[in-house]
Scaffold this active site. Sequence first.
Site, PDB file in Angstrom:
ATOM      1  N   ASP A 151       0.853  -1.191   0.000  1.00  0.00           N
ATOM      2  CA  ASP A 151       0.000   0.000   0.000  1.00  0.00           C
ATOM      3  C   ASP A 151       0.886   1.238   0.000  1.00  0.00           C
ATOM      4  O   ASP A 151       1.973   1.231   0.599  1.00  0.00           O
ATOM      5  CB  ASP A 151      -0.911   0.025   1.223  1.00  0.00           C
ATOM      6  CG  ASP A 151      -1.948  -1.089   1.197  1.00  0.00           C
ATOM      7  OD1 ASP A 151      -2.436  -1.404   0.097  1.00  0.00           O
ATOM      8  OD2 ASP A 151      -2.261  -1.643   2.263  1.00  0.00           O
ATOM      9  N   ASP A 185      -7.110  -1.310  -4.526  1.00  0.00           N
ATOM     10  CA  ASP A 185      -8.155  -0.954  -3.567  1.00  0.00           C
ATOM     11  C   ASP A 185      -9.092   0.100  -4.150  1.00  0.00           C
ATOM     12  O   ASP A 185     -10.307   0.059  -3.942  1.00  0.00           O
ATOM     13  CB  ASP A 185      -7.536  -0.421  -2.273  1.00  0.00           C
ATOM     14  CG  ASP A 185      -6.709  -1.471  -1.553  1.00  0.00           C
ATOM     15  OD1 ASP A 185      -7.028  -2.668  -1.680  1.00  0.00           O
ATOM     16  OD2 ASP A 185      -5.746  -1.099  -0.861  1.00  0.00           O
TER      17      ASP A 185
END
Length: 206
Positions: A151, A185
């Site tokens: 991430d 995401d």
Amino acid sequence: MSLKKSIILIVILLLIDQISKIYIKTHFLLGESVEVFSWFKIYFIENDGMAWGTKISDFTSTINDRTGKVALTLFRIVAIVGIGYWLVTAIKKQSPNVLVLAIALIFAGALGNIIDSTFYGLLFSDSYHQVATFLPEAGGYDGLLHGKVVDMLYFPLWKGFLPEWLPIYGGKYFTFFEPVFNVADMAISAGFIMLIVFNKKAFSKD
């Protein structure tokens, strides 16, 4: 929306997702950040579980972290097969474009994160106190199905102390928006938002 266009969209999103993750993984130390704007940072973290780092072992003491990780990755793989079947079926039935687009986004995002959790443990060295190496001679940081999701997108739009009159959180320091996420995401979230906002159009009575 045709199957060909759906595949092109999925491939483009996968490329953007994986290129961004590989770049961050091979250029940043774990926890390193670069401020782009005051409200946007590139901040490298790794997620070993579900959303916000939640693990299956957080809910039950009968499953340890490693077993839970394998179970989660296998569940994701089964889920992506189901989503892929849903996408092909929707296209064959000539479903509304908004439905096909939403499913394609969800599929691309889910597949992007599955690649991390399935293969990254084999492909990269760890990022603790060092910049990771792709295909290290000594082997990766973990085995198959034990990879961590990369991430890097962080949008701390507002930071400060909440008013005292708020229940529970009053007077506490708060960051909006705190989660760190990736392109995959974003694709998943966009797909689900489309299904919610355009629900009636996506799921006609027929």
